[in-house]
Design an enzyme around this catalytic site. Structure first.
Site, PDB file in Angstrom:
ATOM      1  CG  ASN A  76      50.360 -15.678   3.360  1.00  0.00           C
ATOM      2  OD1 ASN A  76      50.197 -16.886   3.583  1.00  0.00           O
ATOM      3  ND2 ASN A  76      50.017 -14.786   4.235  1.00  0.00           N
ATOM      4  CB  SER A  99      51.078 -23.955   3.147  1.00  0.00           C
ATOM      5  OG  SER A  99      51.040 -22.625   2.486  1.00  0.00           O
ATOM      6  CG  ASP A 120      48.682 -11.084   2.845  1.00  0.00           C
ATOM      7  OD1 ASP A 120      47.353 -11.293   2.797  1.00  0.00           O
ATOM      8  OD2 ASP A 120      49.171 -11.084   3.691  1.00  0.00           O
ATOM      9  CG  ASN A 127      45.261 -13.662   7.598  1.00  0.00           C
ATOM     10  OD1 ASN A 127      46.019 -13.112   6.709  1.00  0.00           O
ATOM     11  ND2 ASN A 127      44.724 -14.759   7.396  1.00  0.00           N
ATOM     12  CB  SER A 162      34.359 -23.984  11.070  1.00  0.00           C
ATOM     13  OG  SER A 162      34.415 -24.677  12.345  1.00  0.00           O
ATOM     14  CE1 TYR A 202      39.458 -21.079  12.001  1.00  0.00           C
ATOM     15  CE2 TYR A 202      37.982 -22.043  13.578  1.00  0.00           C
ATOM     16  CZ  TYR A 202      38.588 -22.033  12.343  1.00  0.00           C
ATOM     17  OH  TYR A 202      38.334 -22.719  11.194  1.00  0.00           O
ATOM     18  CE  LYS A 205      37.098 -20.179   9.252  1.00  0.00           C
ATOM     19  NZ  LYS A 205      37.631 -20.032   7.903  1.00  0.00           N
ATOM     20  CG  ASN A 252      36.282 -32.434  14.149  1.00  0.00           C
ATOM     21  OD1 ASN A 252      35.116 -31.783  14.101  1.00  0.00           O
ATOM     22  ND2 ASN A 252      36.956 -32.228  14.933  1.00  0.00           N
TER      23      ASN A 252
HETATM   24  P1  NAD Z   1      45.927 -24.479   6.523  1.00  0.00           P
HETATM   25  O1  NAD Z   1      46.534 -23.397   7.377  1.00  0.00           O
HETATM   26  O2  NAD Z   1      46.591 -25.481   6.006  1.00  0.00           O
HETATM   27  O3  NAD Z   1      45.416 -23.627   4.917  1.00  0.00           O
HETATM   28  C1  NAD Z   1      45.262 -22.308   4.789  1.00  0.00           C
HETATM   29  C2  NAD Z   1      46.214 -21.615   4.096  1.00  0.00           C
HETATM   30  O4  NAD Z   1      45.979 -20.517   3.732  1.00  0.00           O
HETATM   31  C3  NAD Z   1      47.746 -21.756   4.427  1.00  0.00           C
HETATM   32  O5  NAD Z   1      48.319 -22.320   3.161  1.00  0.00           O
HETATM   33  C4  NAD Z   1      48.077 -20.578   4.626  1.00  0.00           C
HETATM   34  O6  NAD Z   1      49.599 -20.455   4.296  1.00  0.00           O
HETATM   35  C5  NAD Z   1      47.298 -19.555   3.677  1.00  0.00           C
HETATM   36  N1  NAD Z   1      47.025 -18.403   4.305  1.00  0.00           N
HETATM   37  C6  NAD Z   1      46.428 -17.686   5.207  1.00  0.00           C
HETATM   38  N2  NAD Z   1      46.328 -16.434   5.205  1.00  0.00           N
HETATM   39  C7  NAD Z   1      46.571 -16.087   4.181  1.00  0.00           C
HETATM   40  C8  NAD Z   1      46.915 -14.702   3.348  1.00  0.00           C
HETATM   41  N3  NAD Z   1      46.548 -13.465   4.074  1.00  0.00           N
HETATM   42  N4  NAD Z   1      47.004 -14.594   2.132  1.00  0.00           N
HETATM   43  C9  NAD Z   1      47.631 -15.707   1.577  1.00  0.00           C
HETATM   44  N5  NAD Z   1      47.460 -17.080   2.006  1.00  0.00           N
HETATM   45  C10 NAD Z   1      46.988 -17.116   3.222  1.00  0.00           C
HETATM   46  O7  NAD Z   1      44.314 -24.688   6.812  1.00  0.00           O
HETATM   47  P2  NAD Z   1      43.212 -25.881   6.375  1.00  0.00           P
HETATM   48  O8  NAD Z   1      43.120 -26.819   7.353  1.00  0.00           O
HETATM   49  O9  NAD Z   1      43.765 -26.235   4.937  1.00  0.00           O
HETATM   50  O10 NAD Z   1      42.058 -24.910   6.341  1.00  0.00           O
HETATM   51  C11 NAD Z   1      41.431 -24.339   5.491  1.00  0.00           C
HETATM   52  C12 NAD Z   1      40.375 -23.423   5.698  1.00  0.00           C
HETATM   53  O11 NAD Z   1      39.297 -24.297   6.204  1.00  0.00           O
HETATM   54  C13 NAD Z   1      40.588 -22.131   6.743  1.00  0.00           C
HETATM   55  O12 NAD Z   1      40.095 -21.172   6.452  1.00  0.00           O
HETATM   56  C14 NAD Z   1      40.080 -22.792   7.916  1.00  0.00           C
HETATM   57  O13 NAD Z   1      39.839 -21.877   9.013  1.00  0.00           O
HETATM   58  C15 NAD Z   1      39.002 -23.594   7.456  1.00  0.00           C
HETATM   59  N6  NAD Z   1      38.604 -24.903   8.154  1.00  0.00           N
HETATM   60  C16 NAD Z   1      39.579 -25.633   8.549  1.00  0.00           C
HETATM   61  C17 NAD Z   1      39.228 -26.728   9.491  1.00  0.00           C
HETATM   62  C18 NAD Z   1      40.080 -28.000   9.522  1.00  0.00           C
HETATM   63  O14 NAD Z   1      40.159 -28.692  10.628  1.00  0.00           O
HETATM   64  N7  NAD Z   1      41.116 -27.970   9.139  1.00  0.00           N
HETATM   65  C19 NAD Z   1      37.856 -26.855  10.107  1.00  0.00           C
HETATM   66  C20 NAD Z   1      37.023 -25.972   9.650  1.00  0.00           C
HETATM   67  C21 NAD Z   1      37.295 -24.901   8.823  1.00  0.00           C
HETATM   68  C1  UD1 Z   2      38.875 -27.757  17.071  1.00  0.00           C
HETATM   69  C2  UD1 Z   2      38.234 -26.363  17.143  1.00  0.00           C
HETATM   70  C3  UD1 Z   2      37.250 -25.941  16.202  1.00  0.00           C
HETATM   71  C4  UD1 Z   2      38.149 -25.976  14.753  1.00  0.00           C
HETATM   72  C5  UD1 Z   2      38.499 -27.442  14.604  1.00  0.00           C
HETATM   73  C6  UD1 Z   2      39.346 -27.502  13.324  1.00  0.00           C
HETATM   74  C7  UD1 Z   2      38.469 -26.033  19.732  1.00  0.00           C
HETATM   75  C8  UD1 Z   2      37.901 -25.856  20.825  1.00  0.00           C
HETATM   76  N1  UD1 Z   2      37.651 -26.306  18.527  1.00  0.00           N
HETATM   77  O1  UD1 Z   2      37.708 -28.394  16.934  1.00  0.00           O
HETATM   78  O2  UD1 Z   2      36.928 -24.482  16.296  1.00  0.00           O
HETATM   79  O3  UD1 Z   2      37.033 -25.465  13.862  1.00  0.00           O
HETATM   80  O4  UD1 Z   2      39.412 -27.641  15.773  1.00  0.00           O
HETATM   81  O5  UD1 Z   2      39.532 -28.905  12.955  1.00  0.00           O
HETATM   82  O6  UD1 Z   2      39.724 -25.849  19.639  1.00  0.00           O
HETATM   83  N2  UD1 Z   2      41.639 -33.868  21.898  1.00  0.00           N
HETATM   84  C9  UD1 Z   2      42.530 -34.521  23.057  1.00  0.00           C
HETATM   85  N3  UD1 Z   2      43.683 -34.508  22.801  1.00  0.00           N
HETATM   86  C10 UD1 Z   2      44.474 -33.576  22.140  1.00  0.00           C
HETATM   87  C11 UD1 Z   2      43.856 -33.044  21.096  1.00  0.00           C
HETATM   88  C12 UD1 Z   2      42.417 -33.045  21.062  1.00  0.00           C
HETATM   89  O7  UD1 Z   2      42.030 -35.182  23.758  1.00  0.00           O
HETATM   90  O8  UD1 Z   2      45.585 -33.395  21.988  1.00  0.00           O
HETATM   91  C13 UD1 Z   2      40.248 -34.061  21.758  1.00  0.00           C
HETATM   92  C14 UD1 Z   2      39.430 -32.749  22.103  1.00  0.00           C
HETATM   93  O9  UD1 Z   2      39.089 -32.501  23.564  1.00  0.00           O
HETATM   94  C15 UD1 Z   2      38.117 -33.179  21.186  1.00  0.00           C
HETATM   95  C16 UD1 Z   2      38.763 -33.845  19.894  1.00  0.00           C
HETATM   96  O10 UD1 Z   2      39.920 -34.427  20.561  1.00  0.00           O
HETATM   97  O11 UD1 Z   2      37.112 -33.675  21.975  1.00  0.00           O
HETATM   98  C17 UD1 Z   2      38.902 -33.152  18.627  1.00  0.00           C
HETATM   99  O12 UD1 Z   2      39.771 -32.149  18.916  1.00  0.00           O
HETATM  100  P1  UD1 Z   2      40.067 -31.213  17.746  1.00  0.00           P
HETATM  101  O13 UD1 Z   2      40.855 -32.153  16.703  1.00  0.00           O
HETATM  102  O14 UD1 Z   2      41.130 -30.176  18.215  1.00  0.00           O
HETATM  103  O15 UD1 Z   2      38.860 -30.473  17.026  1.00  0.00           O
HETATM  104  P2  UD1 Z   2      37.928 -30.015  17.722  1.00  0.00           P
HETATM  105  O16 UD1 Z   2      38.109 -29.568  19.241  1.00  0.00           O
HETATM  106  O17 UD1 Z   2      36.596 -30.514  17.613  1.00  0.00           O
END
Ligand code: NAD
Ligand code: UD1
Length: 338
Positions: free
Chosen positions: A32, A36, A58, A99, A124, A149, A153, A179
């Site tokens: 949706n 993005s 959606d 959502n 995650s 959040y 999950k 990460n």
């Molecule tokens: P992102 O926000 O870039 O991608 C999610 C996509 O889903 C987006 O394009 C958004 O527009 C779409 N979306 C959200 N709700 C929607 C809906 N109801 N209908 C249709 N589209 C919808 O995030 P990402 O970093 O690519 O993460 C993808 C998945 O992985 C997410 O579920 C996120 O929670 C999970 N995840 C991400 C990380 C991270 O660090 N990026 C870490 C752990 C888990």
């Molecule tokens: C965070 C989320 C986690 C999620 C993940 C997705 C929190 C508490 N956790 O993880 O639930 O799945 O993102 O990628 O938000 N940091 C700084 N300065 C900044 C940003 C981050 O020092 O401006 C540090 C943070 O304290 C952390 C590390 O960088 O120690 C990584 O941070 P981040 O990228 O936000 O990831 P997580 O906290 O591990």
């Protein structure tokens, strides 16, 4: 295989689309564009030199998802569609539960009605909570999450496990990402956070490119080697390759299986800053600030199961993660809005 990517225009979905296409699969994207843009689909096609089908819809809409699943012979679904900003989830918990959980329930119901049996879910490392010792292993129980959040999950994992018990045809792979950072090596795709980045690497990249003055390192008094938090950073293309293996695995198996996708090696915030400066020859100004609520001192993955069962391992180095992030950031200083 025909793979439907729900939320496939996002950061991880877009990189996974390219790797699935490279591996010879077809992809259909449903997004949706709440976090993005359609430009992402154009970039996927440019990199892969393949044309793909995409829908603006959606994932919570039964009518739309039934229409899409009935129009294509889908073999598997990958469910990326979710809201992911931790702080925002604390402020708007109902929006996050609505959502993230509704997208999941709707996908499962439509899959059942359309005879699609395989799904891979973006979970995650946050589901391990605060109690488990690191490195985290898939056999550990899910813990207490510090924010809505994380709970979405954890609850969604439970929903999948219950659905599998009731439906012997269903195959579910739960991928617990550590990460994800980095970008496609072409420089055409990467992470494009809206507003002020919450996560470390996009913030570092925006400081380096001059969009932000300096990074605040959240705490330097943790019980870690240099006092800053340590995490298991993984290149997004390695993560995308993990999805190719997972979707192929799901098509061959039944039941629910959990895999960590991480490298097994932690790096501190200061090590990330230093690696970014070293590999890109750019300065990253930073100051120490106070700890961020909810941050754990350190955690990383035990990545053995994915290696043994999926024959997958992360191979890209921290320097590659930093170089590819910078390549994307400097060629697209305003993300996809260039
Ligand atoms: P992102 O926000 O870039 O991608 C999610 C996509 O889903 C987006 O394009 C958004 O527009 C779409 N979306 C959200 N709700 C929607 C809906 N109801 N209908 C249709 N589209 C919808 O995030 P990402 O970093 O690519 O993460 C993808 C998945 O992985 C997410 O579920 C996120 O929670 C999970 N995840 C991400 C990380 C991270 O660090 N990026 C870490 C752990 C888990
Ligand atoms: C965070 C989320 C986690 C999620 C993940 C997705 C929190 C508490 N956790 O993880 O639930 O799945 O993102 O990628 O938000 N940091 C700084 N300065 C900044 C940003 C981050 O020092 O401006 C540090 C943070 O304290 C952390 C590390 O960088 O120690 C990584 O941070 P981040 O990228 O936000 O990831 P997580 O906290 O591990």
């Amino acid at each position: 295989m025909e793979v439907l990517l729900a939320g496939g225009a996002g950061y991880i979905g877009s990189h996974t689309a390219v790797e699935l296409l490279n591996a010879g699969h077809n992809v259909i994207i449903v997004d949706n564009y709440s976090n993005s843009s359609p430009e992402v689909v154009r970039r996927i096609q440019k990199i892969s030199r393949r044309s793909i089908i995409s829908y603006e819809a959606d994932v919570r809409s039964k009518t739309d998802m039934m229409g899409i699943m009935e129009a294509h012979a889908i073999d598997s679904v990958i469910h990326f569609a979710g809201l992911k900003a931790v702080g925002e989830s604390v402020k708007n918990p109902l929006e996050y539960y609505r959502n993230n959980i509704d997208t999941t329930l709707n996908l499962l119901e439509c899959m059942k009605d359309c005879g699609v049996h395989n799904i891979v879910f973006s979970s995650s490392a946050t589901v391990y909570g605060e109690e488990n010792p690191y490195p985290y292993k898939e056999t550990m129980p899910r813990g207490n999450c510090s924010n809505p959040y994380g709970w979405t999950k954890s609850m969604i994992e439970q929903i999948f496990e219950d659905a599998v018990k009731a439906d012997p045809e269903l195959s579910v792979v739960l991928l617990r990402y550590f990460n994800p950072i980095g970008a496609h090596p072409s420089g055409h795709m990467g992470e494009d956070p809206q507003g002020i980045p919450n996560n470390l690497m996009p913030y570092v990249a925006q400081v380096a490119v001059g969009r932000r003055d300096h990074l605040i390192v959240f705490g330097n008094d943790y019980p870690t080697p240099d006092g800053t938090c340590r995490r298991d950073y993984i290149h997004v293309v390695d993560l995308a390759d993990g999805h190719v293996k997972a979707v192929e695995y799901a098509a061959q198996h039944k039941g629910a299986e959990v895999f960590n996708l991480g490298t097994g090696t932690p790096y501190s915030v200061l090590e990330i800053v230093e690696a970014f400066e070293r590999s890109n020859s750019v300065p990253v100004k930073y100051e120490f600030g106070s700890r961020r609520d909810g941050d754990l001192a350190e955690f990383w993955a035990n990545a053995d199961k994915a290696r043994e069962v999926l024959n997958w391992r992360a191979s890209r180095s921290l320097d590659e993660m930093c170089r590819d992030t910078w390549n994307w950031q400097k060629s697209n200083p305003n993300g996809y809005n260039n």
